[in-house]
Design a protein around this motif. Sequence first.
Motif, PDB file in Angstrom:
ATOM      1  N   GLN A 180      50.871  81.236 -12.593  1.00 40.65           N
ATOM      2  CA  GLN A 180      51.579  81.861 -13.914  1.00 40.65           C
ATOM      3  C   GLN A 180      52.392  82.786 -13.735  1.00 40.65           C
ATOM      4  O   GLN A 180      52.231  83.629 -12.562  1.00 40.65           O
ATOM      5  N   THR A 181      53.493  82.536 -14.376  1.00 47.67           N
ATOM      6  CA  THR A 181      54.634  84.007 -14.301  1.00 47.67           C
ATOM      7  C   THR A 181      53.851  85.104 -14.753  1.00 47.67           C
ATOM      8  O   THR A 181      53.184  85.248 -15.941  1.00 47.67           O
ATOM      9  N   PRO A 182      53.919  86.100 -14.145  1.00 43.11           N
ATOM     10  CA  PRO A 182      53.541  87.372 -14.248  1.00 43.11           C
ATOM     11  C   PRO A 182      53.902  88.210 -15.889  1.00 43.11           C
ATOM     12  O   PRO A 182      54.960  88.037 -16.124  1.00 43.11           O
ATOM     13  N   ASP A 183      52.829  89.004 -16.514  1.00 41.65           N
ATOM     14  CA  ASP A 183      53.385  89.356 -17.676  1.00 41.65           C
ATOM     15  C   ASP A 183      54.520  90.554 -17.446  1.00 41.65           C
ATOM     16  O   ASP A 183      55.273  90.886 -17.933  1.00 41.65           O
ATOM     17  N   TRP A 184      54.208  91.380 -16.240  1.00 42.52           N
ATOM     18  CA  TRP A 184      54.709  92.489 -15.921  1.00 42.52           C
ATOM     19  C   TRP A 184      54.742  92.699 -14.447  1.00 42.52           C
ATOM     20  O   TRP A 184      53.535  92.264 -13.719  1.00 42.52           O
ATOM     21  N   VAL A 242      48.702  89.911 -14.403  1.00 48.77           N
ATOM     22  CA  VAL A 242      48.366  88.936 -15.418  1.00 48.77           C
ATOM     23  C   VAL A 242      47.499  89.011 -16.369  1.00 48.77           C
ATOM     24  O   VAL A 242      46.394  89.565 -16.000  1.00 48.77           O
ATOM     25  N   GLY A 243      47.492  89.322 -17.812  1.00 45.77           N
ATOM     26  CA  GLY A 243      46.376  89.394 -18.660  1.00 45.77           C
ATOM     27  C   GLY A 243      45.755  90.871 -18.405  1.00 45.77           C
ATOM     28  O   GLY A 243      44.454  91.019 -18.242  1.00 45.77           O
ATOM     29  N   ARG A 303      62.511  83.747 -18.387  1.00 45.72           N
ATOM     30  CA  ARG A 303      62.655  84.965 -18.838  1.00 45.72           C
ATOM     31  C   ARG A 303      62.598  86.189 -18.031  1.00 45.72           C
ATOM     32  O   ARG A 303      62.647  86.154 -16.835  1.00 45.72           O
ATOM     33  N   ILE A 337      61.629  89.423 -16.506  1.00 44.06           N
ATOM     34  CA  ILE A 337      60.167  90.256 -16.445  1.00 44.06           C
ATOM     35  C   ILE A 337      60.227  91.868 -16.271  1.00 44.06           C
ATOM     36  O   ILE A 337      61.074  92.071 -15.369  1.00 44.06           O
ATOM     37  N   ARG A 396      53.125 101.145 -19.154  1.00 42.22           N
ATOM     38  CA  ARG A 396      53.767  99.847 -19.549  1.00 42.22           C
ATOM     39  C   ARG A 396      52.968  99.778 -21.270  1.00 42.22           C
ATOM     40  O   ARG A 396      53.937  99.553 -21.835  1.00 42.22           O
ATOM     41  N   THR A 418      55.610  99.163 -24.356  1.00 43.38           N
ATOM     42  CA  THR A 418      55.738  97.697 -24.630  1.00 43.38           C
ATOM     43  C   THR A 418      56.974  97.415 -25.568  1.00 43.38           C
ATOM     44  O   THR A 418      57.751  96.381 -25.300  1.00 43.38           O
ATOM     45  N   THR A 454      61.680  95.994 -23.056  1.00 41.57           N
ATOM     46  CA  THR A 454      61.678  94.535 -22.989  1.00 41.57           C
ATOM     47  C   THR A 454      63.051  94.215 -22.227  1.00 41.57           C
ATOM     48  O   THR A 454      64.080  95.256 -22.046  1.00 41.57           O
TER      49      THR A 454
END
Lengths: 306, 306
Positions: free
Chosen positions: A6-10, A26-27, A64, A66, A295, A299, A303
């Motif tokens: 999964q691509t990391p959220d950040w 992630v999450g 996208r 990150i 973070r 948020t 971005t």
Amino acid sequence: MSGLVQTPDWIALDWGGSHLRAWAVVGGRPVAHVASDAGTGALDRDAFGPALTALVQDWLTEKRCIPAFACGMLGSRQGWVEAPYRTVPCAPLGGGLVAAPQTDPRLQVYVLPGLKQPRPADVMRGEETQIAGFLALNPGWDGVICLPGTHSKWVHVSAGEVVSFQTFLTGETFALLSGQSVLRHGMDGWDDAGFDDGLAQGLDRPDRLLSRLFTLRAEGLLDGLDPATARARLSGLLVGAELAAAKPYWLGQRVAVLGAGDLAALYARALDGLSVPVSAHTAEAATLAGLAAARAAHTKEATCAR
Amino acid sequence: MSGLVQTPDWIALDWGGSHLRAWAVVGGRPVAHVASDAGTGALDRDAFGPALTALVQDWLTEKRCIPAFACGMLGSRQGWVEAPYRTVPCAPLGGGLVAAPQTDPRLQVYVLPGLKQPRPADVMRGEETQIAGFLALNPGWDGVICLPGTHSKWVHVSAGEVVSFQTFLTGETFALLSGQSVLRHGMDGWDDAGFDDGLAQGLDRPDRLLSRLFTLRAEGLLDGLDPATARARLSGLLVGAELAAAKPYWLGQRVAVLGAGDLAALYARALDGLSVPVSAHTAEAATLAGLAAARAAHTKEATCAR
């Protein structure tokens, strides 16, 4: 290093003078970790972006951009982009993030500022994030935080703010003396009793440091002092001198030691010997929690949608 | 370097870890001087003879073997030939000379032994010769001799004997911190007021050394501390800490400082500020006088007629 499902959220970054550490989050949980020795001290300004891309390549996506949140020396004047110090007393985190130049469209780095204290002059970069993380993990905690290391810090925390702090050149002095001075000839390994012996000497007479250093050499020549004992005693002498001088910080306080495992345990044991209520904590968990707090607070601004 | 009109009676050698200095002596007077950076630290055992011959080549003759008297680290275990320490309390010179392996038939080197103190463990090599020379130049002198430098020594002398001594790692610590630590970024030049400021701080609170070191860095970052002031203050902090810890040596005593010009003057000024009766003396004259005293005491044994 391998690709993530999964691509990391950040991405969380701890970028100090001699290391670069990255976590894919992630999450809310770190799911992968990579590190390199591309510390800020070894990089010219235009080498930061490529060094980072090379390290986290497998986590990136063309789909996208990150965001990454970073603490440490990359925000210094000689780093990637300067993030001016915030002035204590203040919360360890609270704005002042600076966006690094975007060198890869798949990635945008935000740099957390360090803290400064005008009098006595002192500075930190990176530790403020660990402190913020520790407070996030231990809400409402008041007391003194000790961050041992190359430049050991003692930090008075009250009501969620850094009130004052003091830095000691302990770790760097140990590295120079044990690795490059005349003492290096008789130093190798580690011996707990030697550390305790040096600690007691350093606490008792911190003013005698410069002569006690040479005693290590002389005992090596005359008495065949064991190299493991010599090295550990040197460490004890320096840590003892630090603790003696930091007494206004720890006396009558509870202390949380944040550091790498062995070093935190060493300081915690020394403080326990002084009847100081003390707990030891892993610096890495605090760093991650601090970057997550930064973070969470940013948020919206932070971005980088393409 | 050029040939001498007259072959020297003997050669005086000061062979330390980082230097080799030689004087040709005729009729009791040095008539020529040569030096190189062939210190003992840079030489394997079989390189000592050739390094010496290369340096004093022009002074040698095929007609006879010239004796040379040498002090310093060449007599250490890692040197040319070990000259075992003599134990204090004792006269600074008094036998124990060791002949070095003869590698050139025109030259024979005799190595003076250093001194050791069992408790607290301490050693010297080279300084004993300077002390002997100073006493030869100042007969009947009693008091404390301070030999500032890489490894500063404080020596209690009474009735012609070294009673006790103590070594401080001051000079080496200054070199490492100013040249290789994080402090190096803001250090260049010299400023007397900065030295005095650091000296006062070091004398007043020698136990705060490790934190005052970092203050130098922080003031550089926050206040633009002048690099000359920073470097001189670092020196002052270390010398002040040394003087504070050496108080049992200088309190109520007269002190003779033996050293290179600038450094001896710095220490003498600092001691004068503490109301200590102090005089400054050139180390080189003392070294030569000490080697001459050793030679005078060994004219019979130390021959090398072919």
